[in-house]
Design an enzyme around this catalytic site. Sequence first.
Site, PDB file in Angstrom:
ATOM      1  N   HIS A 123       0.809  -1.225   0.000  1.00  0.00           N
ATOM      2  CA  HIS A 123       0.000   0.000   0.000  1.00  0.00           C
ATOM      3  C   HIS A 123       0.843   1.278   0.000  1.00  0.00           C
ATOM      4  O   HIS A 123       0.306   2.365  -0.191  1.00  0.00           O
ATOM      5  CB  HIS A 123      -0.937   0.033   1.208  1.00  0.00           C
ATOM      6  CG  HIS A 123      -1.961  -1.055   1.215  1.00  0.00           C
ATOM      7  ND1 HIS A 123      -2.787  -1.301   0.139  1.00  0.00           N
ATOM      8  CD2 HIS A 123      -2.291  -1.978   2.167  1.00  0.00           C
ATOM      9  CE1 HIS A 123      -3.578  -2.325   0.420  1.00  0.00           C
ATOM     10  NE2 HIS A 123      -3.291  -2.750   1.633  1.00  0.00           N
TER      11      HIS A 123
ATOM     12  N   ASP B 217      -3.342 -10.637  -2.225  1.00  0.00           N
ATOM     13  CA  ASP B 217      -3.903 -10.078  -1.004  1.00  0.00           C
ATOM     14  C   ASP B 217      -5.357  -9.679  -1.272  1.00  0.00           C
ATOM     15  O   ASP B 217      -5.714  -9.307  -2.395  1.00  0.00           O
ATOM     16  CB  ASP B 217      -3.095  -8.850  -0.583  1.00  0.00           C
ATOM     17  CG  ASP B 217      -3.427  -8.338   0.805  1.00  0.00           C
ATOM     18  OD1 ASP B 217      -2.663  -8.629   1.739  1.00  0.00           O
ATOM     19  OD2 ASP B 217      -4.456  -7.628   0.948  1.00  0.00           O
TER      20      ASP B 217
ATOM     21  N   ASP C 227      -5.254 -12.674   3.511  1.00  0.00           N
ATOM     22  CA  ASP C 227      -6.487 -12.199   4.117  1.00  0.00           C
ATOM     23  C   ASP C 227      -7.712 -12.425   3.238  1.00  0.00           C
ATOM     24  O   ASP C 227      -8.817 -12.002   3.597  1.00  0.00           O
ATOM     25  CB  ASP C 227      -6.381 -10.719   4.514  1.00  0.00           C
ATOM     26  CG  ASP C 227      -5.588  -9.880   3.541  1.00  0.00           C
ATOM     27  OD1 ASP C 227      -5.261 -10.373   2.451  1.00  0.00           O
ATOM     28  OD2 ASP C 227      -5.293  -8.720   3.879  1.00  0.00           O
TER      29      ASP C 227
END
Length: 311
Positions: free
Chosen positions: A125, A162, A246
């Site tokens: 990110h 992800d 996740d």
Amino acid sequence: MTTALLTHADCLAQLTPPGHLERAERLQAILEALSESEFDALIRLEAPLAELAHLTLVHPAAHVARIMASVPDTGMVALDPDTFLSRAMLQAALRAVGANVAAVDLVLAGKVRNAFCAVRPPGHHAEAARPMGFCLFGNIAIAAKRALEHHGLSRVAIVDFDVHHGNGTEALLWDEARTLFISTHQSPLWPGSGSVSDRGAHQNVLNVPLASGTDGPAYRAAMERHVLPALDAFAPELVLISAGFDAHHADPLANLALNAHDFAWATEMLCDIADDHAQGRVVSTLEGGYDLDALAASVAAHVTVLMERGE
């Protein structure tokens, strides 16, 4: 050749306030899982500290200097509601970048077939001049630039599975024609990026948004329909993986419904691409995954495949 595991005790430090989901227990759970006897063949290496020249492959030198100057003498400061800076955080982030650089060097030198970087904080990110989403520096983007600039590769692929879109990696490599960035991610979901229409300056970005509730069969179908053909056409000389776990059905931050077997399957498919085009060369780095049991089991499944393919 075999598989390298790069990590460091600095990454086990308390980098976030109590109760924060991006916590040291994540890495502890992974390292405990990888301490079982079936992982004895891993080549275990300490992650080195990144050098300034590594960071400035994707981040402006002035931004790096601001980060360094902002480190408090004690305690931690909030860079945004999710991302914190402390002496321990900076040290860990430098180890995370250093692990990725070292893993690329090892794999491209032929010393190992593939590598997994068990590090935190994550990196996908972090934008050029903006830490965000638990991330300080763009770990996997730096790895890609290392392969291009230091080792002279012409085509590097990054696959981010992800559950959150890798907005930082996309932005950092938007103008880099020698890379292909592919992200599968739940949408809508934070950070709100990752549209199909976002293709990069050189058609070098492929986003594959997934609806809430997407399960293993649907995920595999999306990979086979979109991701694997794009990778095959690109013919990468190195495959990098932003390995966030996740998207697991037990994870508290999202609503996809994958399991450890799905992550193992995805790893197999990416290793097939690497075998076809990149001499089997794969570097994977930890991103998200916040249910400790699910994270440990998923990483174990992922690394098991890397080891099998690294023999």
